[in-house]
Enzyme design. Structure first.
Site, short mmCIF file in Angstrom:
data_model
loop_
_atom_site.label_atom_id
_atom_site.label_comp_id
_atom_site.label_asym_id
_atom_site.label_seq_id
_atom_site.Cartn_x
_atom_site.Cartn_y
_atom_site.Cartn_z
CB CYS A 83 -26.99 35.98 43.82
SG CYS A 83 -25.54 36.49 42.88
CB CYS A 143 -25.55 41.67 37.97
SG CYS A 143 -27.02 41.45 39.01
#
Length: 279
Positions: free
Chosen positions: A82, A218
């Site tokens: 991530c 993101c």
């Protein structure tokens, strides 16, 4: 892992945010009992009834890096990587004296370098892979042209003409269909909707796998959006600024003959608060 003495049933955590992509972060270097982190992530990440977050980050010991980062999505699934989570983990590690401002963290996707300068945090991702023009994918509402790139986790890109005009429910409907589509099975995919504004500047909105909704930012999606926009939509060379609903991230990368390398993701990180949470 820092567990309070009160019945040994609470854990100290930090709430952190990378441009609205928010995480529960726990120092789990002292592993002294079994905890079902997948279950805890699915409980703690629920908004309005618990802490609320896009994911749970664990900082653990590593034999090959300064520390190991594990991430559990809001649905309890464990992710390989991530981008914004890694940036938050790096800032957390410096704040807690776990690592120096320049560090390397171990992830399921490979080693990730990081540099922390106050609230500005940059990470060097593993080299992207599997770039391809997927072509048209059949959905309930018609065909959608898709592109694909793995930036540590899989990302599918859909280019749009006017991204700000697309309602949230359409992002979630199309994003969900593509996320679970047979074309991207069995892993599934994150889905990024991208508009090229001008060379060096794009807009992106992301439907995140594991969170199962649109998120404010993101990191790995910003990287995929920037690279694919440069390759397929004349968005210019690196660096490319990626505007997301929660803020703007900067992506640096080098394009080789058949590959991409030296990929950096940079943006601000915020400590929101610290607290104790019951197991």
């Amino acid at each position: 892992m820092r567990i309070n003495s009160e019945m040994d049933r609470t854990v100290i955590f930090s709430k952190m945010s990378g441009h609205g992509n928010d995480f529960i972060v726990i120092d789990n270097r002292d592993i002294d009992r079994k905890i079902d982190w997948s279950r805890q992530a699915s409980v703690w990440c629920k908004r309005r009834v618990s802490i609320g977050a896009d994911g749970l980050l664990l900082i653990e010991p590593s034999a090959v890096a300064d520390f190991r980062m594990r991430i559990f999505n809001a649905d309890g699934s464990e992710a390989e990587m991530c981008g914004n989570g890694a940036r938050c983990a790096a800032a957390f590690a410096v704040r807690k004296g776990i690592a120096q401002p320049k560090m390397v963290m171990e992830t399921m996707a490979g080693p990730v370098g990081a540099s922390v300068d106050g609230e500005m945090v940059a990470i060097q991702l593993t080299n992207p892979s599997f770039l391809r023009d997927v072509g048209f994918v059949e959905l309930d509402g018609g065909k959608v042209h898709c592109y694909f790139l793995n930036t540590g986790v899989p990302h599918t890109i859909v280019f749009m003409d006017a991204l700000s005009d697309v309602p949230a429910d359409e992002i979630e409907k199309v994003g969900c269909e593509l996320r679970f589509h047979d074309v991207f099975s069995p892993e599934g995919t994150n889905v990024d909707f991208v508009q090229v504004i001008r060379p060096g500047y794009i807009k992106t909105r992301t439907y995140e796998r594991g969170v199962e909704e649109e998120t404010l930012a993101c990191g790995t999606g910003a990287v995929a959006s920037a690279i694919l926009s440069s390759v397929f939509r004349d968005a210019g060379d690196s660096p490319i600024d990626v505007e997301m609903p929660g803020g703007t991230l900067t992506v640096d990368f080098a394009i080789g003959e058949d590959s991409f390398g030296d990929v950096w993701l940079k943006g601000n990180v915020a400590f929101v608060y610290e607290g104790n949470v019951s197991l």
